[in-house]
Enzyme design. Structure first.
Site, PDB file in Angstrom:
ATOM      1  N   GLY A  13      14.529 -19.790 -33.482  1.00 30.71           N
ATOM      2  CA  GLY A  13      15.098 -18.545 -33.999  1.00 30.71           C
ATOM      3  C   GLY A  13      15.810 -17.838 -32.865  1.00 30.71           C
ATOM      4  O   GLY A  13      15.668 -18.208 -31.701  1.00 30.71           O
ATOM      5  N   ARG A  34      17.077 -14.499 -28.054  1.00 28.59           N
ATOM      6  CA  ARG A  34      17.753 -13.625 -27.084  1.00 28.59           C
ATOM      7  C   ARG A  34      19.119 -13.199 -27.603  1.00 28.59           C
ATOM      8  O   ARG A  34      20.035 -12.907 -26.827  1.00 28.59           O
ATOM      9  CB  ARG A  34      17.899 -14.317 -25.744  1.00 28.59           C
ATOM     10  CG  ARG A  34      18.580 -15.670 -25.796  1.00 28.59           C
ATOM     11  CD  ARG A  34      18.920 -16.122 -24.401  1.00 28.59           C
ATOM     12  NE  ARG A  34      19.195 -17.534 -24.351  1.00 28.59           N
ATOM     13  CZ  ARG A  34      19.594 -18.159 -23.257  1.00 28.59           C
ATOM     14  NH1 ARG A  34      19.788 -17.476 -22.157  1.00 28.59           N
ATOM     15  NH2 ARG A  34      19.815 -19.456 -23.267  1.00 28.59           N
ATOM     16  N   LYS A  83      24.316 -12.912 -27.035  1.00 26.35           N
ATOM     17  CA  LYS A  83      23.430 -13.777 -26.250  1.00 26.35           C
ATOM     18  C   LYS A  83      22.997 -12.966 -25.041  1.00 26.35           C
ATOM     19  O   LYS A  83      23.859 -12.475 -24.293  1.00 26.35           O
ATOM     20  CB  LYS A  83      24.182 -15.037 -25.820  1.00 26.35           C
ATOM     21  CG  LYS A  83      23.314 -16.130 -25.217  1.00 26.35           C
ATOM     22  CD  LYS A  83      24.117 -17.416 -25.022  1.00 26.35           C
ATOM     23  CE  LYS A  83      23.257 -18.574 -24.576  1.00 26.35           C
ATOM     24  NZ  LYS A  83      24.039 -19.824 -24.439  1.00 26.35           N
ATOM     25  N   ASP A 129      12.252 -13.866 -21.830  1.00 30.14           N
ATOM     26  CA  ASP A 129      12.683 -12.491 -21.580  1.00 30.14           C
ATOM     27  C   ASP A 129      13.834 -11.989 -22.463  1.00 30.14           C
ATOM     28  O   ASP A 129      14.208 -10.824 -22.386  1.00 30.14           O
ATOM     29  CB  ASP A 129      13.046 -12.318 -20.091  1.00 30.14           C
ATOM     30  CG  ASP A 129      14.183 -13.240 -19.653  1.00 30.14           C
ATOM     31  OD1 ASP A 129      14.788 -13.904 -20.533  1.00 30.14           O
ATOM     32  OD2 ASP A 129      14.476 -13.297 -18.447  1.00 30.14           O
ATOM     33  N   ARG A 144      29.663 -13.442 -28.701  1.00 31.99           N
ATOM     34  CA  ARG A 144      30.329 -14.692 -29.091  1.00 31.99           C
ATOM     35  C   ARG A 144      31.040 -14.496 -30.426  1.00 31.99           C
ATOM     36  O   ARG A 144      30.520 -13.836 -31.332  1.00 31.99           O
ATOM     37  CB  ARG A 144      29.246 -15.763 -29.208  1.00 31.99           C
ATOM     38  CG  ARG A 144      29.756 -17.143 -29.490  1.00 31.99           C
ATOM     39  CD  ARG A 144      28.612 -18.060 -29.860  1.00 31.99           C
ATOM     40  NE  ARG A 144      27.811 -18.487 -28.741  1.00 31.99           N
ATOM     41  CZ  ARG A 144      26.497 -18.701 -28.825  1.00 31.99           C
ATOM     42  NH1 ARG A 144      25.848 -18.477 -29.945  1.00 31.99           N
ATOM     43  NH2 ARG A 144      25.827 -19.141 -27.784  1.00 31.99           N
ATOM     44  N   ARG A 181      22.781 -22.686 -38.778  1.00 34.67           N
ATOM     45  CA  ARG A 181      22.657 -23.990 -38.132  1.00 34.67           C
ATOM     46  C   ARG A 181      22.010 -25.012 -39.054  1.00 34.67           C
ATOM     47  O   ARG A 181      21.430 -24.637 -40.079  1.00 34.67           O
ATOM     48  CB  ARG A 181      21.757 -23.851 -36.880  1.00 34.67           C
ATOM     49  CG  ARG A 181      22.210 -22.763 -35.940  1.00 34.67           C
ATOM     50  CD  ARG A 181      21.013 -21.952 -35.417  1.00 34.67           C
ATOM     51  NE  ARG A 181      21.458 -20.694 -34.811  1.00 34.67           N
ATOM     52  CZ  ARG A 181      21.742 -20.540 -33.528  1.00 34.67           C
ATOM     53  NH1 ARG A 181      21.575 -21.527 -32.696  1.00 34.67           N
ATOM     54  NH2 ARG A 181      22.178 -19.378 -33.075  1.00 34.67           N
ATOM     55  N   ASP A 187      19.231 -27.153 -33.789  1.00 37.78           N
ATOM     56  CA  ASP A 187      19.462 -25.703 -33.825  1.00 37.78           C
ATOM     57  C   ASP A 187      20.767 -25.349 -33.104  1.00 37.78           C
ATOM     58  O   ASP A 187      21.202 -24.198 -33.159  1.00 37.78           O
ATOM     59  CB  ASP A 187      18.287 -24.942 -33.200  1.00 37.78           C
ATOM     60  CG  ASP A 187      17.927 -25.461 -31.821  1.00 37.78           C
ATOM     61  OD1 ASP A 187      17.645 -26.662 -31.692  1.00 37.78           O
ATOM     62  OD2 ASP A 187      17.935 -24.674 -30.862  1.00 37.78           O
ATOM     63  N   ASN A 188      21.371 -26.320 -32.449  1.00 31.76           N
ATOM     64  CA  ASN A 188      22.670 -26.067 -31.812  1.00 31.76           C
ATOM     65  C   ASN A 188      23.817 -26.721 -32.584  1.00 31.76           C
ATOM     66  O   ASN A 188      24.919 -26.834 -32.068  1.00 31.76           O
ATOM     67  CB  ASN A 188      22.658 -26.571 -30.365  1.00 31.76           C
ATOM     68  CG  ASN A 188      21.839 -25.659 -29.458  1.00 31.76           C
ATOM     69  OD1 ASN A 188      21.608 -24.493 -29.795  1.00 31.76           O
ATOM     70  ND2 ASN A 188      21.402 -26.160 -28.334  1.00 31.76           N
TER      71      ASN A 188
HETATM   72  P1  AMP Z   1      19.034 -22.830 -26.462  1.00 28.75           P
HETATM   73  O1  AMP Z   1      18.508 -23.959 -25.647  1.00 28.75           O
HETATM   74  O2  AMP Z   1      19.788 -21.799 -25.658  1.00 28.75           O
HETATM   75  O3  AMP Z   1      19.798 -23.294 -27.649  1.00 28.75           O
HETATM   76  O4  AMP Z   1      17.749 -22.045 -26.988  1.00 28.75           O
HETATM   77  C1  AMP Z   1      16.702 -22.650 -27.696  1.00 28.75           C
HETATM   78  C2  AMP Z   1      15.747 -21.597 -28.190  1.00 28.75           C
HETATM   79  O5  AMP Z   1      15.145 -20.894 -27.101  1.00 28.75           O
HETATM   80  C3  AMP Z   1      16.373 -20.538 -29.049  1.00 28.75           C
HETATM   81  O6  AMP Z   1      15.429 -20.177 -30.031  1.00 28.75           O
HETATM   82  C4  AMP Z   1      16.625 -19.409 -28.079  1.00 28.75           C
HETATM   83  O7  AMP Z   1      16.718 -18.156 -28.717  1.00 28.75           O
HETATM   84  C5  AMP Z   1      15.406 -19.503 -27.197  1.00 28.75           C
HETATM   85  N1  AMP Z   1      15.650 -18.975 -25.851  1.00 28.75           N
HETATM   86  C6  AMP Z   1      16.307 -19.562 -24.844  1.00 28.75           C
HETATM   87  N2  AMP Z   1      16.312 -18.796 -23.750  1.00 28.75           N
HETATM   88  C7  AMP Z   1      15.624 -17.668 -24.057  1.00 28.75           C
HETATM   89  C8  AMP Z   1      15.280 -16.477 -23.353  1.00 28.75           C
HETATM   90  N3  AMP Z   1      15.624 -16.283 -22.080  1.00 28.75           N
HETATM   91  N4  AMP Z   1      14.566 -15.536 -24.011  1.00 28.75           N
HETATM   92  C9  AMP Z   1      14.198 -15.723 -25.289  1.00 28.75           C
HETATM   93  N5  AMP Z   1      14.480 -16.818 -26.002  1.00 28.75           N
HETATM   94  C10 AMP Z   1      15.201 -17.785 -25.407  1.00 28.75           C
HETATM   95 MG    MG Z   2      20.813 -22.595 -29.066  1.00 29.77          MG
END
Ligand code: AMP
Ligand code: MG
Length: 483
Positions: A100, A103, A123, A135, A189, A196, A269-270
């Site tokens: 979900g 961030r 983001k 965080d 963005r 997704r 999810d991407n």
């Molecule tokens: P991503 O690898 O950026 O596609 O993120 C995968 C998942 O991790 C998603 O649910 C993001 O919202 C969560 N996520 C990644 N980095 C953070 C962060 N610094 N704080 C909170 N959630 C994060």
């Molecule tokens: Mg992502």
């Protein structure tokens, strides 16, 4: 900031906040998101505003000040509610029900000048119910990298999200993959949608056929106008949608491959349900042609390597059949997915021929040229983007008359010879007008600025060491100008 049109904050109405925001997703009800608030940041320094996008929003960049950007996309004043989207996903093949927007959130949705619906998604805007122990922040370097990736991909003709703004936020972050503490940012963005594959996977997990169908109707209505014909039975419409999604994703994979781009984290999810490319973390443009090149340091087995991307996209589409089988006949989805390879290869071939200067070539000739090109790129390990940039720079109609002029300085010449002979042979059949057309086609498809990692690191180094943003702006200017 240096690339801004307007220096100081007049107390004028904010055109970014006054856009005609449409509650498209919000109106589906709260099963798909959680309402959240943005974090309050100690500082707001506008580092990038993408003026090239403003006309698409019906805005004249001259009427939008830096202050407007900061107010809307740094302080997040106005235009609530903000929606953290719910989704799950397969990460490196493992199902993860704890994802979900952790961030980010959907800031708002607007209709572009082209009549299409677009998302503003953040983001780094703070913690949400999906943050787990993290965080909710984005590092400044992460923001800088995503801005660059999106602009470079756009220039290369990839269907991609772009960044509207990047604001530095004055916090110190700790990350395992950056020297820490490291600087923080928040990005906005601009993309077709943040729905997704994983959005559907989550609904399937909770066995919510009703919500899957409702979301499918929404996706088709907003993003698949060609299959939105209401007189067609829903079952058939859904099947047509999946076939179109397969086509779009196959084309996207081909676009990445021709661009020499390795996304790095092709978890479900991407993967956007619109078939658009987005979310650039540990990506890389391949330094040389190498199918095993993996962009993410944590991709130990090369699952998401450059050369695996088409196969992984296909696999992700196959896994999506689980959730969609609530609404679509599995046999029809299988038949649609069977078209993936043909679509991928046809698009890849077309894009590569374009990069080589041709609109089309007879079947066998085209295949031979493609094979010899990849062989040359692999054996010589010349820079992937550089090869095409050099072709653009060095190409001359005189090549048709003298084969030795073709990449005349190439070393070792033996490696080039089979490619050179075939290229020469093809040029023999072209008229003067066609040669002129080739030169402009090469300019269109082959940017001279190649966004390999050392290029990005140099830009980041200037920012990190001396807070000098000029190299970043210069690089973006070159990318956007199409050089
Ligand atoms: P991503 O690898 O950026 O596609 O993120 C995968 C998942 O991790 C998603 O649910 C993001 O919202 C969560 N996520 C990644 N980095 C953070 C962060 N610094 N704080 C909170 N959630 C994060
Ligand atoms: Mg992502």
């Amino acid at each position: 900031m240096t690339n801004a049109c307007n220096p100081t904050p007049p107390n004028s109405p904010n055109p970014l906040r006054l856009l005609d925001y449409e509650p498209a997703l919000e109106s589906l009800g709260d099963d798909y998101f959680d309402e959240v608030a943005a974090a309050e940041f100690p500082e707001h320094i506008l580092r990038w505003r993408n003026d090239a996008l403003l006309p698409q929003l019906g805005l004249d960049p001259k009427t939008v000040t830096d202050h407007h950007f900061i107010e809307a996309f740094g302080k997040f004043q106005g235009v609530r509610p903000f929606l953290a989207l719910r989704y799950h996903g397969y990460q490196f093949g493992e199902y993860n029900p704890y994802l979900g927007d952790g961030r980010g959130f959907l800031y708002g949705q607007v209709r572009g000048a082209d009549g299409q619906l677009y998302d503003f998604g953040t983001k780094g805007s703070g913690r949400t119910p999906h943050s787990r122990s993290a965080d909710g922040r984005l590092t400044l370097k992460g923001g800088v990298r995503e801005v660059l990736a999106a602009e470079a991909l756009h220039r290369l003709g990839v269907r991609t999200s772009r960044c509207l703004s990047l604001v530095e936020t004055g916090e110190q972050l700790w990350r395992g993959d950056e020297p820490s503490p490291t600087r923080s940012s928040v990005m906005v963005r601009f993309s077709r949608s943040h729905i997704r594959f994983g959005t559907f996977e989550r609904l399937h997990f909770f066995r919510r056929k009703d919500l899957i169908e409702k979301l499918l109707d929404h996706v088709i209505e907003q993003y698949y106008p060609a299959v939105a014909d209401k007189s067609v039975a829903p079952q058939d419409r859904y099947a047509l949608f999946y076939a179109e999604l397969v086509r779009r994703v196959a084309e996207l994979a081909a676009q990445w491959m021709a661009a020499g781009f390795c996304h790095g984290v092709l978890n479900t999810d991407n993967m956007s349900i619109t078939g658009e490319s987005f979310d650039y973390g540990p990506y890389a443009f391949v330094p040389t042609y190498s199918p095993t090149f993996a962009a993410a340091y944590f991709d130990y087995y090369g699952r998401y390597s450059y050369g695996n991307q088409p196969g992984i996209c296909r696999l992700n589409l196959e896994m999506l059949q689980g959730p969609l089988s609530a609404a679509i006949d599995p046999a029809e989805m299988e038949a649609a997915l069977a078209q993936f390879d043909d679509r991928y290869h046809a698009t890849y071939r077309q894009l590569m021929l374009n990069r080589l200067g041709f609109a089309e070539l007879p079947a066998e000739l085209g295949s031979d040229l493609l094979r010899l090109t990849l062989q040359l790129l692999k054996d010589s390990q010349v820079g992937y983007g550089d090869f095409f940039a050099e072709l653009r720079k060095q190409f001359s109609p005189a090549w048709r008359d003298d084969a030795s002029l073709i990449f005349s300085a190439a070393e070792p010449a033996e490696l080039l010879q089979p490619w050179r002979e075939l290229y020469y042979h093809i040029l023999q059949g072209l008229s003067n007008a066609e040669l002129e057309e080739m030169a402009s086609r090469l300019r269109r498809h082959n940017p001279i600025t190649v966004l390999v990692r050392p290029e990005i690191e140099a830009v980041w180094e200037a920012i990190a060491v001396e807070d000098n943003w000029q190299p970043f702006y210069d690089l973006l200017k070159r990318i956007q100008a199409g050089d």
